[in-house]
Design a protein around this motif. Sequence first.
Motif, PDB file in Angstrom:
ATOM      1  N   UNK A   4      -6.972  13.164  -0.633  1.00 23.74           N
ATOM      2  CA  UNK A   4      -6.504  12.459  -1.834  1.00 23.74           C
ATOM      3  C   UNK A   4      -6.743  13.291  -3.088  1.00 23.74           C
ATOM      4  N   UNK A  55       0.835  -1.216   0.000  1.00 23.13           N
ATOM      5  CA  UNK A  55       0.000   0.000   0.000  1.00 23.13           C
ATOM      6  C   UNK A  55       0.869   1.266   0.000  1.00 23.13           C
ATOM      7  N   UNK A  56       1.905   1.238  -0.796  1.00 26.72           N
ATOM      8  CA  UNK A  56       2.843   2.365  -0.830  1.00 26.72           C
ATOM      9  C   UNK A  56       2.720   3.192  -2.110  1.00 26.72           C
ATOM     10  N   UNK A  96       3.481  14.064   3.115  1.00 30.46           N
ATOM     11  CA  UNK A  96       2.166  13.467   3.355  1.00 30.46           C
ATOM     12  C   UNK A  96       2.239  12.251   4.271  1.00 30.46           C
ATOM     13  N   UNK A 100      -0.869   9.695   4.716  1.00 33.48           N
ATOM     14  CA  UNK A 100      -2.280   9.480   4.374  1.00 33.48           C
ATOM     15  C   UNK A 100      -2.709   8.080   4.749  1.00 33.48           C
ATOM     16  N   UNK A 101      -3.814   8.000   5.472  1.00 37.52           N
ATOM     17  CA  UNK A 101      -4.396   6.698   5.860  1.00 37.52           C
ATOM     18  C   UNK A 101      -3.355   5.762   6.461  1.00 37.52           C
ATOM     19  N   UNK A 102      -2.602   6.264   7.389  1.00 37.11           N
ATOM     20  CA  UNK A 102      -1.579   5.432   8.032  1.00 37.11           C
ATOM     21  C   UNK A 102      -0.272   5.496   7.278  1.00 37.11           C
ATOM     22  N   UNK A 103       0.798   5.066   7.943  1.00 36.89           N
ATOM     23  CA  UNK A 103       2.112   5.182   7.308  1.00 36.89           C
ATOM     24  C   UNK A 103       2.288   4.154   6.193  1.00 36.89           C
ATOM     25  N   UNK A 104       2.574   4.618   4.993  1.00 31.03           N
ATOM     26  CA  UNK A 104       2.832   3.714   3.867  1.00 31.03           C
ATOM     27  C   UNK A 104       4.325   3.445   3.842  1.00 31.03           C
TER      28      UNK A 104
END
Lengths: 242, 328
Positions: free
Chosen positions: B59, A73-74, B93, B95-99
Amino acid sequence: MNAELRKLFALPTPRWTLAATIAGVVIAALVAALAGPGNGEDLLPMQLGIGLTTSIAAIVLGAWMIGLEYGQKTLRRALSADPRRPRLLLAKLAVVLGAVTVVTLVLVAVSAPVFSAIASAHGESMPVGESLQYGLAVLVSNLVYATVGFAVALVTRSMAGGMALALAFAFVIDSALSVIPTVGDYSLSAAVVELMAGIAGDGVNGMPSGDPQIAQALAVTAAWLTALLGVSVGRFIRSDVE
Amino acid sequence: MPSRRDSEHMLSTHLATYDGVVKRYGDTTAVEGLSLAVPEGTVCGLLGPNEAGKTTAIRVLLGLAKPSAGSTTLLGEPPDSPNFAAVVRQVGTLIEGPAIYGRATARQNMQIEASARALSDADRQIDELLALVGLSKRADTRAGSFSLGMKQRLGLALALLGGPRLVVLDEPTNGLDPAGIVEIRELIKRLPARGTTVLVSSHLLAEVELMCDRVTILRRGRLVAEGTIAELLASHGTAGFLTRVDAGDTERAELLLERAGLSAAALGDGLLSITGPIQDGAQISRTLADDGIYVSELRAERADLEQVFLSLTTDHDDAAQPQLETIA
């Protein structure tokens, strides 16, 4: 491009893929050393050790490069750093094709003399030059299948799904298509084998006899890759990022 | 630290704008006509219950999702501008938790991000940021083994890489322990002084109240309130009054206030909580004094952000439903 190179070196999947590929080559060499290389003209150990293993590795690496972003999900992070989607895909594909080229050429360069020596020990002939020529043919095939893996993973938006579907396409679906009369002439695998024959000659197992139809093979290969990339890249550029 | 003139200039510059943005997914409208501007040099909060459209709005701003209608700008550039890529590099950024790449170490994650942002010679900055978020000792540990709080810290460090002009943080304190929440909150509050404007979405009202200069409240994709926290609280006036009378007069005072159209609840020891259409405190003291009850204490209860938030975002139809079911 630098970020993609860093991922290639920092993350473990490419290392494991390389290790598995080297293991495949070593096993093929051991089998050839123990049992003999067969008829020297058919380059069987090269086909199993280099052709098959590097083809699988190329598909895995192609699918991994884009599937990784969906799996972790990166993708939103990658596109938040640089939102140019075509550029991101181009960088990823360039790194994959570069890695596949380096690995294939290095393995061919190292293993060709080894297989030749093994063949000589068994009283057979496997000239180094012929092996290197075959290696170049494998490189072309690997570049095509790495692109297929990349495009399929981009469509499935999944690393595992992309790898599974790309391997199934290359080794089952497309191979099955290739045996159907007339239709088979337009399968990707038939076209790739024609291209390989054009580079390596027709004395290798699986290579068609007679003059290879290079122009048709190039057109068919280009059509397949354009279709696969067109669908996957077009969808990627138009879609919202999850 | 920016000078006063700098601060005035910054407040006149909007780093992010939304103009009538609509975002639909099939029949569902996630964002409905959102217009908003994020002034430079501020910490702006985006508040809303679940499915209010906060993350979708973020987004759209970053070009990760295309709006169905309306437009956005980031540092003055719309997403289809040729300069947008250069602008995005000045925006961090989370967004929606750490990617993060779980199989890479914290440092490798930072290095990948630095390469993606084309930052040269980022090693020193990476060390500083990992220290800033308290991950120095775990810099060379695989990020996949981190707790959610540690991943969140790494996500914040990634967002701050390159000294961005704007950071967009989606629930940045998610998963942190109380000490970590305080630490990250204080860090976010300091960012404008370092030249970084913050747009932070959260459902933690106390956090937003403590760290944000401005707040935007969304409900079902629509903007329902916007302004500084002081403006929002002032616009919702008082939540009620507290008054104290002689303990023996409590019941009579309750009756008198109810006759005057107010609601009074005895809290004990002569203390009454009064709500309803109160014009001012004098109305209460007059109502009671007319019948010989004199107040010894009278003070307004200010509405806090939570009360403002609930009054703006609670769907009364939905809220009534469980009661009806209970009665049935």
